[in-house]
Design an enzyme around this catalytic site. Structure first.
Site, PDB file in Angstrom:
ATOM      1  N   ASN A   4       1.032  12.742  21.091  1.00 42.10           N
ATOM      2  CA  ASN A   4       2.278  12.866  20.307  1.00 42.10           C
ATOM      3  C   ASN A   4       3.380  13.579  21.091  1.00 42.10           C
ATOM      4  OD1 ASN A   4       1.034  11.624  18.146  1.00 42.10           O
ATOM      5  ND2 ASN A   4       0.418  13.540  17.181  1.00 42.10           N
TER       6      ASN A   4
ATOM      7  N   ALA B  80       0.847  -1.194   0.000  1.00 45.63           N
ATOM      8  CA  ALA B  80       0.000   0.000   0.000  1.00 45.63           C
ATOM      9  C   ALA B  80       0.877   1.238   0.000  1.00 45.63           C
ATOM     10  CB  ALA B  80      -0.890   0.022   1.253  1.00 45.63           C
ATOM     11  N   GLU B  81       0.297   2.337  -0.395  1.00 51.20           N
ATOM     12  CA  GLU B  81       0.855   3.642  -0.043  1.00 51.20           C
ATOM     13  C   GLU B  81       0.356   3.880   1.377  1.00 51.20           C
ATOM     14  OE1 GLU B  81       2.946   5.576  -1.527  1.00 51.20           O
ATOM     15  OE2 GLU B  81       3.073   4.509  -3.419  1.00 51.20           O
ATOM     16  N   SER B  82       1.266   4.195   2.301  1.00 50.28           N
ATOM     17  CA  SER B  82       0.872   4.137   3.715  1.00 50.28           C
ATOM     18  C   SER B  82       0.996   5.450   4.489  1.00 50.28           C
ATOM     19  CB  SER B  82       1.709   3.066   4.423  1.00 50.28           C
ATOM     20  OG  SER B  82       3.062   3.494   4.503  1.00 50.28           O
TER      21      SER B  82
ATOM     22  N   LYS C  15       7.694   8.568   9.245  1.00 44.50           N
ATOM     23  CA  LYS C  15       6.691   8.355  10.287  1.00 44.50           C
ATOM     24  C   LYS C  15       7.217   8.881  11.620  1.00 44.50           C
ATOM     25  CE  LYS C  15       4.206   6.125   7.225  1.00 44.50           C
ATOM     26  NZ  LYS C  15       4.242   4.715   6.921  1.00 44.50           N
TER      27      LYS C  15
ATOM     28  N   GLY D 160      -7.058  17.939   8.190  1.00 40.09           N
ATOM     29  CA  GLY D 160      -7.949  16.816   8.517  1.00 40.09           C
ATOM     30  C   GLY D 160      -7.384  15.886   9.583  1.00 40.09           C
TER      31      GLY D 160
ATOM     32  N   THR E 291      -2.927   2.581  -6.051  1.00 41.38           N
ATOM     33  CA  THR E 291      -2.330   1.404  -5.386  1.00 41.38           C
ATOM     34  C   THR E 291      -3.314   0.749  -4.417  1.00 41.38           C
ATOM     35  OG1 THR E 291      -0.066   2.189  -5.616  1.00 41.38           O
ATOM     36  CG2 THR E 291      -0.503   0.672  -3.797  1.00 41.38           C
TER      37      THR E 291
ATOM     38  N   THR F 166      -6.330  -0.705   8.429  1.00 40.71           N
ATOM     39  CA  THR F 166      -5.918   0.252   9.462  1.00 40.71           C
ATOM     40  C   THR F 166      -7.106   0.710  10.307  1.00 40.71           C
ATOM     41  OG1 THR F 166      -5.062   2.500   9.752  1.00 40.71           O
ATOM     42  CG2 THR F 166      -6.167   2.058   7.692  1.00 40.71           C
ATOM     43  N   ASP F 167      -6.811   1.153  11.523  1.00 39.03           N
ATOM     44  CA  ASP F 167      -7.869   1.719  12.373  1.00 39.03           C
ATOM     45  C   ASP F 167      -8.376   3.066  11.834  1.00 39.03           C
ATOM     46  OD1 ASP F 167      -5.614   3.249  12.962  1.00 39.03           O
ATOM     47  OD2 ASP F 167      -5.743   3.008  15.137  1.00 39.03           O
TER      48      ASP F 167
HETATM   49  P1  NAD Z   1       5.251   0.731   4.102  1.00 40.35           P
HETATM   50  O1  NAD Z   1       4.946   1.998   3.385  1.00 40.35           O
HETATM   51  O2  NAD Z   1       6.419   0.665   5.018  1.00 40.35           O
HETATM   52  O3  NAD Z   1       5.452  -0.437   3.020  1.00 40.35           O
HETATM   53  C1  NAD Z   1       4.617  -0.599   1.916  1.00 40.35           C
HETATM   54  C2  NAD Z   1       5.253  -1.620   0.989  1.00 40.35           C
HETATM   55  O4  NAD Z   1       4.362  -1.816  -0.127  1.00 40.35           O
HETATM   56  C3  NAD Z   1       6.596  -1.189   0.419  1.00 40.35           C
HETATM   57  O5  NAD Z   1       7.516  -2.255   0.461  1.00 40.35           O
HETATM   58  C4  NAD Z   1       6.273  -0.828  -1.023  1.00 40.35           C
HETATM   59  O6  NAD Z   1       7.353  -1.013  -1.921  1.00 40.35           O
HETATM   60  C5  NAD Z   1       5.113  -1.761  -1.319  1.00 40.35           C
HETATM   61  N1  NAD Z   1       4.247  -1.275  -2.403  1.00 40.35           N
HETATM   62  C6  NAD Z   1       3.690  -0.031  -2.495  1.00 40.35           C
HETATM   63  N2  NAD Z   1       2.981   0.066  -3.632  1.00 40.35           N
HETATM   64  C7  NAD Z   1       3.060  -1.142  -4.245  1.00 40.35           C
HETATM   65  C8  NAD Z   1       2.512  -1.666  -5.449  1.00 40.35           C
HETATM   66  N3  NAD Z   1       1.751  -0.908  -6.253  1.00 40.35           N
HETATM   67  N4  NAD Z   1       2.764  -2.952  -5.764  1.00 40.35           N
HETATM   68  C9  NAD Z   1       3.554  -3.722  -4.955  1.00 40.35           C
HETATM   69  N5  NAD Z   1       4.108  -3.272  -3.835  1.00 40.35           N
HETATM   70  C10 NAD Z   1       3.869  -1.998  -3.461  1.00 40.35           C
HETATM   71  O7  NAD Z   1       3.912   0.334   4.832  1.00 40.35           O
HETATM   72  P2  NAD Z   1       3.676  -0.316   6.273  1.00 40.35           P
HETATM   73  O8  NAD Z   1       3.692   0.749   7.284  1.00 40.35           O
HETATM   74  O9  NAD Z   1       4.547  -1.492   6.437  1.00 40.35           O
HETATM   75  O10 NAD Z   1       2.156  -0.793   6.112  1.00 40.35           O
HETATM   76  C11 NAD Z   1       1.853  -2.053   5.521  1.00 40.35           C
HETATM   77  C12 NAD Z   1       0.356  -2.235   5.484  1.00 40.35           C
HETATM   78  O11 NAD Z   1      -0.171  -2.175   6.793  1.00 40.35           O
HETATM   79  C13 NAD Z   1      -0.384  -1.160   4.684  1.00 40.35           C
HETATM   80  O12 NAD Z   1      -1.431  -1.792   3.994  1.00 40.35           O
HETATM   81  C14 NAD Z   1      -0.917  -0.215   5.741  1.00 40.35           C
HETATM   82  O13 NAD Z   1      -2.095   0.409   5.296  1.00 40.35           O
HETATM   83  C15 NAD Z   1      -1.184  -1.179   6.874  1.00 40.35           C
HETATM   84  N6  NAD Z   1      -1.107  -0.613   8.240  1.00 40.35           N
HETATM   85  C16 NAD Z   1       0.021   0.078   8.636  1.00 40.35           C
HETATM   86  C17 NAD Z   1       0.103   0.544   9.952  1.00 40.35           C
HETATM   87  C18 NAD Z   1       1.319   1.286  10.451  1.00 40.35           C
HETATM   88  O14 NAD Z   1       1.308   1.789  11.572  1.00 40.35           O
HETATM   89  N7  NAD Z   1       2.399   1.386   9.693  1.00 40.35           N
HETATM   90  C19 NAD Z   1      -0.952   0.314  10.840  1.00 40.35           C
HETATM   91  C20 NAD Z   1      -2.090  -0.371  10.398  1.00 40.35           C
HETATM   92  C21 NAD Z   1      -2.142  -0.846   9.100  1.00 40.35           C
HETATM   93  O1  DAU Z   2      -3.267   4.189  12.787  1.00 38.97           O
HETATM   94  C1  DAU Z   2      -2.632   3.379  11.844  1.00 38.97           C
HETATM   95  C2  DAU Z   2      -1.877   4.247  10.861  1.00 38.97           C
HETATM   96  O2  DAU Z   2      -0.741   4.759  11.555  1.00 38.97           O
HETATM   97  C3  DAU Z   2      -1.442   3.510   9.600  1.00 38.97           C
HETATM   98  O3  DAU Z   2      -2.569   3.071   8.902  1.00 38.97           O
HETATM   99  C4  DAU Z   2      -0.578   4.410   8.710  1.00 38.97           C
HETATM  100  O4  DAU Z   2      -0.102   3.676   7.596  1.00 38.97           O
HETATM  101  C5  DAU Z   2       0.592   4.909   9.521  1.00 38.97           C
HETATM  102  O5  DAU Z   2       1.358   5.814   8.740  1.00 38.97           O
HETATM  103  C6  DAU Z   2       0.107   5.600  10.803  1.00 38.97           C
HETATM  104  O6  DAU Z   2      -0.589   6.841  10.486  1.00 38.97           O
HETATM  105  P1  DAU Z   2      -0.394   8.169  11.365  1.00 38.97           P
HETATM  106  O7  DAU Z   2      -0.751   9.329  10.535  1.00 38.97           O
HETATM  107  O8  DAU Z   2      -1.056   8.027  12.693  1.00 38.97           O
HETATM  108  O9  DAU Z   2       1.207   8.085  11.613  1.00 38.97           O
HETATM  109  P2  DAU Z   2       2.363   9.194  11.549  1.00 38.97           P
HETATM  110  O10 DAU Z   2       3.610   8.539  12.065  1.00 38.97           O
HETATM  111  O11 DAU Z   2       2.437   9.859  10.223  1.00 38.97           O
HETATM  112  O12 DAU Z   2       1.880  10.266  12.598  1.00 38.97           O
HETATM  113  C7  DAU Z   2       1.621   9.914  13.953  1.00 38.97           C
HETATM  114  C8  DAU Z   2       1.129  11.171  14.667  1.00 38.97           C
HETATM  115  O13 DAU Z   2       2.233  12.099  14.757  1.00 38.97           O
HETATM  116  C9  DAU Z   2       0.035  11.905  13.927  1.00 38.97           C
HETATM  117  O14 DAU Z   2      -0.876  12.438  14.876  1.00 38.97           O
HETATM  118  C10 DAU Z   2       0.761  13.032  13.202  1.00 38.97           C
HETATM  119  C11 DAU Z   2       1.929  13.346  14.123  1.00 38.97           C
HETATM  120  N1  DAU Z   2       3.169  13.799  13.451  1.00 38.97           N
HETATM  121  C12 DAU Z   2       3.667  13.041  12.433  1.00 38.97           C
HETATM  122  C13 DAU Z   2       4.821  13.428  11.780  1.00 38.97           C
HETATM  123  C14 DAU Z   2       5.359  12.605  10.638  1.00 38.97           C
HETATM  124  C15 DAU Z   2       3.820  14.934  13.899  1.00 38.97           C
HETATM  125  O15 DAU Z   2       3.378  15.594  14.852  1.00 38.97           O
HETATM  126  N2  DAU Z   2       4.971  15.313  13.255  1.00 38.97           N
HETATM  127  C16 DAU Z   2       5.490  14.625  12.219  1.00 38.97           C
HETATM  128  O16 DAU Z   2       6.540  15.042  11.654  1.00 38.97           O
END
Ligand code: NAD
Ligand code: DAU
Length: 359
Positions: free
Chosen positions: A263, A84-86, A203, A297, A101, A138-139
């Site tokens: 945070n 995913a794009e995450s 992140k 948002g 994606t 994701t939540d």
């Molecule tokens: P990440 O961005 O670290 O990794 C995403 C991976 O997907 C990368 O390896 C990337 O190359 C690959 N990818 C992206 N587009 C692609 C495509 N079109 N085809 C094939 N591969 C592709 O993401 P993450 O943080 O590891 O999250 C993984 C999954 O878990 C996602 O679906 C995200 O929505 C979900 N998720 C993440 C979190 C979190 O806190 N990171 C929490 C809940 C759910």
């Molecule tokens: O809740 C699950 C999700 O958590 C996943 O689905 C997403 O893929 C993952 O990226 C994450 O999303 P968040 O937006 O919660 O994570 P992020 O690390 O980007 O940000 C966490 C919190 O910190 C959010 O409230 C925004 C804040 N933040 C983030 C960044 C990058 C800052 O204050 N400063 C920053 O520079």
């Protein structure tokens, strides 16, 4: 299962899931299918790349032909879909990349799995004994909570606010539709914020660790009062293993840490630990905290009720936040090559474009 295709296995969570499955199931072929976007990094998997049951396929989840040929070549009978794009901030800049994606890519994968496995409502019972399509979500699809102690439940209505969460919500609906319409044996989970080694430093947690180490400003969005529910990534990977093997087809399970943090409090905690690890005086890096313009948002609070998973499948997080954050910080500080390789080049440009004019 004889062959499991894991999409997004070179990313943060995906690499932990691949590692767990490769080590735990030596008789099962683990196929890591990943496009290697900016977030995909094969050096996340150096320790297992030579294992006989591991194979990497560079491919896009939008490429139906490549998916089909991979399913055929390895006779895949299980799929764990993480690609995913995450990153929420990137989704605000380029929503279309997320629709492509996360929505169309998931749809392409669903269609290929359904056709390859020959799923239909008529043979749903047999399919559910042989195959599994597991969608990782994701939540954030549930929207945002107030500061009132409430928790997201599996039955909550979807209310996404960012293009990222809207795209994940849409993909969840397609996954359920393929179960209800075509008998595809699906399971879904919606997890809270993960942290741990190998997370891309866009992140919050790895970004703050890296910036403190290099004495760079720590950009806190808005007032820093937004709350996230943090889970150590290896505990998420173990939950995925459990749901993949024991989850009931058609069901959704929430995964979370019962671990809510504002945070600003996380940032202060990270400062304390990094300063200690680097031998700096306590609070030396407090001055780096910089309040910047809020995320558009910006969801106020996430908190997950994971009691269904706990009651039905016996899962619980094993790593306390104190243990997990210590391990994570030590990992980033001692894996300089990994972080340096990422933070040069494109990352510098990304960082500048995201933060340079963020007053
Ligand atoms: P990440 O961005 O670290 O990794 C995403 C991976 O997907 C990368 O390896 C990337 O190359 C690959 N990818 C992206 N587009 C692609 C495509 N079109 N085809 C094939 N591969 C592709 O993401 P993450 O943080 O590891 O999250 C993984 C999954 O878990 C996602 O679906 C995200 O929505 C979900 N998720 C993440 C979190 C979190 O806190 N990171 C929490 C809940 C759910
Ligand atoms: O809740 C699950 C999700 O958590 C996943 O689905 C997403 O893929 C993952 O990226 C994450 O999303 P968040 O937006 O919660 O994570 P992020 O690390 O980007 O940000 C966490 C919190 O910190 C959010 O409230 C925004 C804040 N933040 C983030 C960044 C990058 C800052 O204050 N400063 C920053 O520079």
């Amino acid at each position: 299962m004889k062959a499991i295709l894991i999409t997004g296995g070179a990313g943060f969570i995906g690499s932990h899931v691949v590692r767990l499955f490769v080590n735990k199931y030596p008789q099962t072929k683990i196929i890591n299918y990943d496009k290697l976007t900016y977030a995909g990094n094969l050096s996340n998997l150096k320790d297992i790349e030579g294992h006989q049951n591991y194979v990497f396929v560079k491919g896009d989840i939008l490429d139906a032909k490549k998916i089909r040929s991979t399913l055929e070549e390895y006779k895949v009978d299980g799929i764990i879909h993480l690609a995913a794009e995450s990153h929420v901030d990137r989704s605000i800049r380029d929503p279309f990349a997320f629709a492509k994606t996360n929505v169309l890519g998931t749809l392409t994968l669903l269609q290929e799995a359904k056709d390859f496995w020959g799923c239909s409502l008529a043979n749903a019972a047999q399919s559910s004994k042989k195959y599994r399509f597991y969608h990782i979500s994701t939540d954030e699809v549930y929207g945002s909570l107030d500061f009132d102690g409430s928790l997201f439940k599996e039955t909550d209505r979807y209310e996404p606010h960012s293009p990222y969460s809207a795209s994940k919500a849409s993909s969840d609906h397609f996954v359920r539709a393929y179960h209800d319409t075509f008998g595809l044996p699906v399971v879904l989970t919606n997890c809270s914020n993960n942290y741990g080694p190998y997370q891309f430093p866009e992140k919050l947690i790895p970004l703050m660790i890296n910036n403190i180490e290099h004495n760079k400003p720590l950009p806190v969005y808005g007032k820093g009062i937004n709350v996230r529910d943090w889970l150590y990534v290896e505990d998420h990977a173990k939950a995925i293993d459990l749901v993949f093997h024991k989850g009931t087809v058609g069901q959704t399970y929430n995964i979370g840490g019962f671990n809510e943090w504002r945070n600003i409090d996380i940032v202060k905690l990270i400062i304390r630990i990094v300063d200690r690890e680097l031998g700096r005086a306590e609070g030396a890096s407090d001055k780096l905290i910089t309040y910047v313009a809020d995320r558009a948002g910006h969801d106020l609070r996430y908190a997950i009720d994971s009691s269904k998973l706990q009651k039905e499948l016996g899962w619980r997080p094993e790593t306390t936040f104190t243990q997990g954050i210590e391990k994570t910080i030590k990992w980033y500080l001692s894996n300089k090559e990994w972080i340096d390789n990422i933070t040069k080049g494109a990352y510098k440009r990304y960082y500048k474009s995201m933060y340079a004019n963020r007053k």
